[in-house]
Enzyme design. Structure first.
Site, short mmCIF file in Angstrom:
data_model
loop_
_atom_site.label_atom_id
_atom_site.label_comp_id
_atom_site.label_asym_id
_atom_site.label_seq_id
_atom_site.Cartn_x
_atom_site.Cartn_y
_atom_site.Cartn_z
N ALA A 29 0.84 -1.20 0.00
CA ALA A 29 0.00 0.00 0.00
C ALA A 29 0.87 1.24 0.00
O ALA A 29 2.05 1.20 0.33
CB ALA A 29 -0.91 0.01 1.22
N ASN A 30 0.26 2.38 -0.38
CA ASN A 30 0.88 3.68 -0.19
C ASN A 30 0.44 4.22 1.16
O ASN A 30 -0.62 3.85 1.66
CB ASN A 30 0.41 4.66 -1.25
CG ASN A 30 1.06 4.43 -2.60
OD1 ASN A 30 1.50 3.34 -2.91
ND2 ASN A 30 1.10 5.48 -3.39
N ARG A 31 1.21 5.14 1.73
CA ARG A 31 0.79 5.83 2.94
C ARG A 31 -0.26 6.86 2.56
O ARG A 31 0.00 7.74 1.74
CB ARG A 31 1.96 6.57 3.58
CG ARG A 31 3.02 5.70 4.14
CD ARG A 31 4.06 6.59 4.85
NE ARG A 31 5.28 5.83 5.09
CZ ARG A 31 5.43 4.97 6.09
NH1 ARG A 31 4.45 4.76 6.95
NH2 ARG A 31 6.57 4.32 6.25
#
Ligand code: C5P
Length: 222
Positions: A29-31
């Site tokens: 995931a991305n932050r």
């Protein structure tokens, strides 16, 4: 009586990260907290718009007065976005994972005790903003975000043409700034008209001002 400059307008917003499965218990995931995208959805609804918010997994509450479609992956997000068209305005604020694991495992990947590590072959995800920016049902106004850690203006400006966006909201997310997960944001508005630097504001205030910009631009478009 509050002004409702977006009354009668349909606005589509993406927000949050995407989760790309590695196996049933792990993901890439991305932050992203979803705070900025959700704030824009709330502000657009307060301005009278009919809002569809396509959100990746977030822990913040749904904004009031908004239809929320929850998704996990980039491919699900793209499908939900295309299903929401046609709209007058699209604001793509999600932090979409650029890559996913090519073949996610059906069962949890186990350590075999030998010290061998699994290799993760990645494949590219669809670019949702770019797809919307070049769509047959392209919204009259397409707004993207550019989260950059360096060369914020140059990288953001390059995205205007590549993504087919009318406006790119560029922000510096280098860790020292505290933008990611924080409540404040410093953005630069990039368009054919040039660069507009906005002062550091609460994400809610950025959202309000962005909605005012949207209303003004829709007014200009007639
Ligand atoms: O290329 P980059 O990811 O930096 O572009 C950021 C913009 O593109 C954001 O508006 C983001 O929501 C959008 N985007 C997207 N789908 C992707 C990657 C980015 O919609 N796969």
């Amino acid at each position: 009586e509050t002004p409702r400059p977006l009354a009668g307008r349909r606005v589509l917003i993406t927000s949050g990260p995407t989760h790309e499965p590695i196996d049933p218990v792990r993901y890439i995931a991305n932050r992203s907290s979803g705070r900025q995208g959700h704030a824009i959805a709330a502000a657009a609804a307060r301005a009278g718009a009919e809002v569809v918010l396509v959100s990746g997994p977030v822990t913040i509450p749904d904004p009031a007065g908004v239809a929320v479609v929850r998704v996990e992956t980039a491919r699900e997000m793209l499908a939900a976005v295309e299903a929401a068209l046609p709209v007058d305005v699209a604001v793509m604020a999600a932090a979409v994972a650029d890559w996913r694991v090519a073949t996610a495992a059906d069962a949890k990947i186990k350590k075999d005790g030998s010290g061998a590590v699994p290799g993760l072959a990645l494949t590219e995800n669809p670019d949702i903003l770019r797809t919307v920016g070049h769509h047959v049902a392209r919204p009259r106004l397409v707004i993207g975000f550019a989260a950059e850690t360096n060369d914020v203006i140059a990288n953001g400006t390059a995205k205007l043409a590549r993504k087919g966006a009318d406006v790119i909201v560029a922000n510096d997310v280098s860790p020292a700034g505290g933008v990611m997960g924080g409540t404040r944001n410093t953005v630069h508005i990039l368009s054919a008209a040039g660069v507009e630097d906005w002062p550091t504001m609460d994400k809610d205030a950025v959202a309000e001002r962005l909605v005012a910009l949207i209303a003004a631009r829709l007014g200009d478009l007639g």
